[in-house]
Design a protein around this motif. Structure first.
Motif, mmCIF file in Angstrom:
data_model
loop_
_atom_site.group_PDB
_atom_site.id
_atom_site.type_symbol
_atom_site.label_atom_id
_atom_site.label_comp_id
_atom_site.label_asym_id
_atom_site.label_seq_id
_atom_site.Cartn_x
_atom_site.Cartn_y
_atom_site.Cartn_z
ATOM 1 N N TYR A 117 -7.900 -29.009 -28.115
ATOM 2 C CA TYR A 117 -7.526 -29.770 -29.293
ATOM 3 C C TYR A 117 -6.050 -30.156 -29.215
ATOM 4 N N THR A 139 0.013 -33.751 -27.044
ATOM 5 C CA THR A 139 0.160 -32.334 -26.715
ATOM 6 C C THR A 139 -1.191 -31.681 -26.992
ATOM 7 N N GLY A 140 -1.297 -30.372 -26.849
ATOM 8 C CA GLY A 140 -2.587 -29.757 -27.120
ATOM 9 C C GLY A 140 -2.603 -28.259 -26.899
ATOM 10 N N SER A 141 -3.682 -27.646 -27.406
ATOM 11 C CA SER A 141 -3.817 -26.193 -27.371
ATOM 12 C C SER A 141 -5.186 -25.759 -26.859
ATOM 13 N N GLU A 181 -7.696 -25.831 -32.551
ATOM 14 C CA GLU A 181 -7.232 -26.667 -33.666
ATOM 15 C C GLU A 181 -6.326 -25.886 -34.608
ATOM 16 N N TYR A 192 1.731 -29.902 -22.336
ATOM 17 C CA TYR A 192 0.960 -28.700 -22.711
ATOM 18 C C TYR A 192 1.730 -27.403 -22.465
ATOM 19 N N THR A 205 0.951 -26.757 -26.688
ATOM 20 C CA THR A 205 1.701 -26.792 -27.941
ATOM 21 C C THR A 205 2.347 -25.457 -28.264
ATOM 22 N N HIS A 206 1.562 -24.385 -28.188
ATOM 23 C CA HIS A 206 1.971 -23.078 -28.690
ATOM 24 C C HIS A 206 2.676 -22.216 -27.656
ATOM 25 N N THR A 242 2.463 -26.868 -35.220
ATOM 26 C CA THR A 242 3.143 -28.122 -35.539
ATOM 27 C C THR A 242 3.692 -28.116 -36.964
ATOM 28 N N HIS A 262 -2.897 -25.316 -32.830
ATOM 29 C CA HIS A 262 -2.127 -26.559 -32.754
ATOM 30 C C HIS A 262 -1.579 -26.944 -34.131
ATOM 31 N N ARG A 263 -2.430 -26.871 -35.153
ATOM 32 C CA ARG A 263 -2.025 -27.271 -36.499
ATOM 33 C C ARG A 263 -0.911 -26.373 -37.033
ATOM 34 N N SER A 279 -5.077 -36.902 -25.596
ATOM 35 C CA SER A 279 -3.680 -36.541 -25.333
ATOM 36 C C SER A 279 -3.192 -37.119 -24.007
#
Length: 206
Positions: free
Chosen positions: A24, A141-143, A156, A114, A116-117, A163, A159-160, A30
């Motif tokens: 996600y 970007t993505g997780s 999801e 890549y 995100t986290h 961000t 990532h949410r 992405s």
């Protein structure tokens, strides 16, 4: 106008067809947005720095010498101003990234790639602590999901949440379309702070 550099972090086959697939946002979305961001940066004279992560040859992911550790074609096929090889999450740790940015009078970095986290977040925080401004491309970007003794979280969710936290203090979070528009208009992206973010949450968004 900010003096920007686009930092494209670890867009490697491992995240697309390997053992750590991005879930996600959809990896094809992405990847397309990363390519669009690189093309827009090139068109507007924003230097592009490509970062690649390597682990030892015996590692289960990003093994040096493996096809999965290679840059994805969407990034490998495009021009770049500088290349950084790393072995730690932050693109600044143990590399010449900070020196290169200083030598080119960069005051704002733009993050795509890549994850995100992990490497993205580590690089964002490192940059802020070094006095740089940060812009984060939320759809470039993505997780991946995680499950461990602390619990489980979907890609999801991860990532949410990351961000939302970035926007509260560490970066201006925006879509690729919004970022390209900012390049064209010169309008600064919206930024926020911890207090205002918390007050909105406490008041139910009012």
């Amino acid at each position: 106008m900010p003096r920007r550099a686009l930092i494209v972090i670890d867009v490697q086959n491992e995240y697309v067809t390997g053992n750590l697939p991005i879930e996600y946002p959809d990896v094809n979305v992405s990847l397309a947005n990363i390519g669009r961001a690189m093309d827009a940066a090139d068109a507007h004279g924003v230097p592009i720095i490509v970062v690649q992560n390597f682990a030892p040859a015996t590692a289960p992911i990003f093994a040096r010498g493996s096809a999965m550790a290679e840059l994805h074609e969407s990034v490998a096929s495009r021009e770049r101003a500088h290349y950084v090889e790393k072995a730690l999450p932050s693109a600044f740790a143990g590399t010449d990234l900070g020196e290169w940015l200083a030598a080119h009078d960069i005051d704002t970095i733009v993050i795509a790639g890549y994850m995100t986290h992990n490497c993205d977040d580590s690089t964002v925080r490192h940059a802020v602590h070094a006095g740089l401004s940060v812009e984060f491309l939320v759809d470039a970007t993505g997780s991946v999901p995680y499950e461990n003794r602390a619990g489980r979280a979907s890609a999801e969710e991860i990532h949410r949440v990351f961000t939302v936290v970035m926007q509260s203090r560490f970066a201006a979070v925006l879509t690729t379309d919004e970022w390209i528009a900012a390049l064209e208009t010169g309008e600064p992206p919206a930024r926020d702070n911890i207090y205002a973010s918390n007050q909105r949450a406490r008041s139910g968004g009012r």
